[in-house]
Design a protein around this motif. Structure first.
Motif, PDB file in Angstrom:
ATOM      1  N   ARG A 162       0.945  -0.022   8.646  1.00 21.48           N
ATOM      2  CA  ARG A 162      -0.692   1.122   8.114  1.00 21.48           C
ATOM      3  C   ARG A 162      -1.198   1.212   6.581  1.00 21.48           C
ATOM      4  N   GLU A 163       0.454   0.813   5.996  1.00 19.24           N
ATOM      5  CA  GLU A 163       0.005   1.208   4.502  1.00 19.24           C
ATOM      6  C   GLU A 163      -1.005  -0.237   4.137  1.00 19.24           C
ATOM      7  N   GLU A 164      -0.681  -1.442   4.159  1.00 22.68           N
ATOM      8  CA  GLU A 164      -2.027  -2.220   4.265  1.00 22.68           C
ATOM      9  C   GLU A 164      -3.016  -2.109   4.748  1.00 22.68           C
ATOM     10  N   LEU A 165      -3.680  -1.589   6.158  1.00 19.12           N
ATOM     11  CA  LEU A 165      -4.580  -1.551   6.702  1.00 19.12           C
ATOM     12  C   LEU A 165      -5.612  -0.464   5.438  1.00 19.12           C
ATOM     13  N   ALA A 166      -5.079   0.695   5.286  1.00 17.79           N
ATOM     14  CA  ALA A 166      -5.310   1.926   4.517  1.00 17.79           C
ATOM     15  C   ALA A 166      -5.177   1.418   2.874  1.00 17.79           C
TER      16      ALA A 166
END
Length: 718
Positions: A296-300
């Motif tokens: 999720r951090e990568e997408l964020a």
């Protein structure tokens, strides 16, 4: 070689790394928390010890201050009887005993019988103070101290034994201090966390609400305070501090239960355990969520990068718009400043140019009025004078505004009687108010304020003048309101009032409401502008409130002076009468021929000799070619050529070899010109001026050194 461990670390399972980090953080956090808790425990006890010591010192100081006068009385009376016994009472100690306050001193025999004073008893001695009771309250110092009563009222009893000529116990001198005298401080110090009282060295309670017995307390030598962190009393452990009360066998003691001292620490300990456990659970939960959050951090991060790019674009667009608006604002401000400067230059030039013909008219009107004999001609001349007065009012108002803007006015701050200022203003406006049928009242005010009396009077003059001008019926009230260290002087009127949208603009220059025709009989529109400038110069606040159709109130707020009598200025001692000035040779420098002719005729009419010049060079030629130096130079400030009037006065003094006094005539009200003229030391007259002002200026000017020498020689010859 060093790169292999780094690679091995990078290949580890991220979950294992995260778990190791969590465990390490918990261990370090637990150790830190244990260390902080131990330090908190030590600090909590340390603060309790310090507070208890300070409270014991406070109690001892208060008790000592209360008993010292009684102890001194006890020493004086017992000292007169010591070694002589009770038989010497009437001869040596009775007069001293009689001087004691009623009900405070008693003298008893060895059998307890009263020899003098009220019945003063130690606790436990209902029939008198037998030797056994005195032994119990005596620590060997010869002084006695204990709880007792005087005529049945609880008291702190001090005593000293009296021995006869044979050295045997023959009686005692007792002094009683009512227990209520110590109750105020004991009640203030006593509470759920402190138990304060006065004790005997054996631990028995004398006064206060502490434990009834503390056990033997060793009194330290001198003024030292004893503190014990754990002292059993009443079945509980206490933090105990005690201090000896002067030389008396009495101790001021303060005890604090240890469980009450450590209660906040235990509460913090419990909360710390809960927080530590919750932190461990939270870290474990975060470790479980960490792996799932990586994706999720990568997408964020991607979404954030895109949003950042869009945001930068919008910021650039807004910055461009703001830059454009800022440029427009700067241009508008520059245009406003140019318009303001142009207005100032126009007013200054117009003011200067208008003063020239007004000055000539004033001089010739004065000369004409002196020569007219026919009453009808004099009436026409008087109307001409009224017209000149109306025009000069405008010019003088402009001059006052320009002088305030120039910064040459220096307020003389002092203690001013408000009553005197109000009476002066009332005396000036009573006739005008009565002529309009207005009731003009003032509420007396006995305050004194810190202000400049002249500037304050002028401010109130403008405010009351406005009220009289704009009030058609009703009345005007002047009053004062005290607000702490400030005083408000308020001017109330029942005029037409001012709309809310105009309350700020009325303090601007040439603003008049309800006078679109600019009728000069209704004022010039500069009164409130001058009030605002003077208030800013004095540091006073000006306020206005108004209700259309009901009236207005203007207020000036200023600091109240310290209570002191405002002395009237002593009249200056009358000096010897001075003879009118002798004939003088006056150099008049004026480029305007009409002005030059008028000044010349006026001065010659007063009996002076006059030499005229049109500019600075002509004036210097007249001086160099003359046999006598001028006594005074009267010159315009602005002259043709490179020299001003100030420079002409200086150059004339250089030409004749000594300073020559000068009078500068100017119609220029520009701030920088006013500052330059004031700095010269010459006397300054603003056009248009009356002939009387010029006459006063000539009378005040000291003659030149050469002229003074000639006058002294003439006097000696006479």
């Amino acid at each position: 070689m060093p790169r292999k461990p780094i690679r091995s670390l990078l290949t580890l399972d991220p979950r294992a790394v995260l778990l190791g980090i969590v465990l390490t953080v918990n261990v370090l956090g637990g150790l830190s928390w244990c260390a902080v808790t131990a330090l908190d425990y030590i600090d909590t006890l340390g603060r309790a010890v310090q507070d208890t010591r300070a409270t014991a010192q406070l109690l001892e100081g208060h008790a000592r201050s209360m008993v010292e006068p009684h102890l001194a009385l006890l020493d004086r009376v017992a000292g007169r009887l010591q070694g002589r016994g009770m038989g010497a009472l009437a001869e040596r100690a009775l007069d001293e005993a009689l001087s004691a306050p009623p009900g405070t001193l008693a003298i008893v025999g060895s059998d307890g019988s009263g020899a003098f004073g009220p019945t003063i008893l130690f606790d436990g001695s209902p029939g008198g103070p037998p030797a056994g009771t005195l032994d119990r309250v005596d620590d060997g110092s010869g002084l006695l101290a204990g709880a007792g009563s005087v005529d049945g009222v609880p008291a702190l009893v001090l005593g000293r034994r009296v021995r006869g000529p044979d050295g045997r116990y023959d009686g005692a001198v007792l002094v009683a201090l009512p227990a209520s005298a110590l109750s105020a401080v004991l009640n203030a110090l006593d509470g759920p966390q402190h138990h304060a009282g006065l004790y005997r060295p054996d631990g028995g309670l004398i006064a206060g609400s502490g434990a009834a017995a503390l056990g033997p307390l060793r009194a330290a030598e001198g003024a030292a305070t004893q503190v014990v962190e754990s002292w059993p009393a009443g079945g509980r452990e206490h933090v105990l501090a005690w201090r000896r009360v002067g030389p008396l066998p009495m101790l001021a003691a303060v005890a604090v239960p240890r469980d009450a001292v450590l209660a906040p620490w235990r509460s913090r300990l419990e909360r710390g355990v809960l927080v530590t456990g919750a932190s461990l659970l939270a870290l474990l939960g975060l470790a479980g969520l960490g792996w799932g959050s990586l994706r999720r951090e990568e997408l964020a991060m991607r979404a954030l990068a895109e949003a950042n790019a869009r945001l930068e674009q919008r910021v650039e667009e807004r910055t461009s718009d703001l830059r454009s608006l800022n440029q427009k604002l700067v241009a508008a401000l520059a245009e406003k400043e140019r318009a303001h400067q142009a207005k100032a230059r126009f007013l200054s030039a117009a003011n200067h140019d208008l003063r020239q013909p007004f000055q000539a008219l004033r001089l010739f009107h004065h000369l004409l009025n002196e020569r007219l004999k026919d009453p009808r001609d004099k009436g026409i001349a008087d109307k001409m004078g009224d017209a000149l007065d109306s025009g000069e009012k405008l010019l003088h108002a402009l001059l006052e505004v320009a002088t305030l803007d120039a910064g040459v006015v220096r307020p003389n701050i002092g203690v001013v009687s408000v009553a005197g200022v109000l009476e002066e203003v009332m005396a000036e406006f009573r006739p005008a108010a009565a002529a309009k049928g207005l009731e003009l009242r003032v509420h007396a005010c006995g305050c004194a304020v810190r202000s400049d009396p002249v500037l304050l009077t002028r401010m109130l003059h403008d405010l009351v003048g406005n009220a009289v001008s704009y009030t058609k019926e009703g009345g005007i009230l002047i009053g004062c309101r005290r607000r702490g260290q400030w005083l408000r002087i308020e001017v109330w009127d029942t005029g037409a009032g001012i709309a809310a949208e105009h309350l700020d603009s009325i303090f601007e220059d040439f603003v008049q409401l309800g006078n679109p025709e600019r009728d000069r009989s209704q004022g010039l529109g500069l009164g409130l502008a001058k009030v605002r400038r003077k208030a800013a110069l004095l540091g006073h606040a000006v306020e206005v409130r108004s209700r259309p159709g009901r009236g207005s109130v203007f207020a000036v707020m200023m600091p109240v002076a310290a209570p002191e009598t405002v002395a009237d200025a002593a009249p200056a001692p009358a000096g010897p009468e001075t003879a009118p000035p002798a004939e003088r040779l006056i150099l008049v420098v004026e480029d305007d021929p009409v002005q030059r002719s008028g000044v010349q005729l006026l001065l010659e009419g007063w009996g002076h000799r006059v030499v005229t010049a049109a500019d600075g060079f002509s004036a210097l030629e007249r001086v160099r070619g003359a046999q006598r130096a001028p006594d005074v130079v009267v010159t315009d400030f602005r002259l043709p050529g490179p020299m001003t009037g100030v420079q002409v006065v200086t150059r004339v003094g250089e030409a004749v070899g000594h300073p020559v006094p000068g009078i500068i005539l100017t119609g220029d009200t520009a701030p920088e010109r006013i500052r330059e003229a004031v700095a010269t030391g010459c006397r300054l007259l603003h056009k248009p001026f009356s002939p009387e002002l010029l006459c006063d200026a000539l009378a005040a000017v000291e003659p030149a050194p050469a002229t003074r020498g000639a006058q002294r020689a003439a006097t000696a010859a006479a």
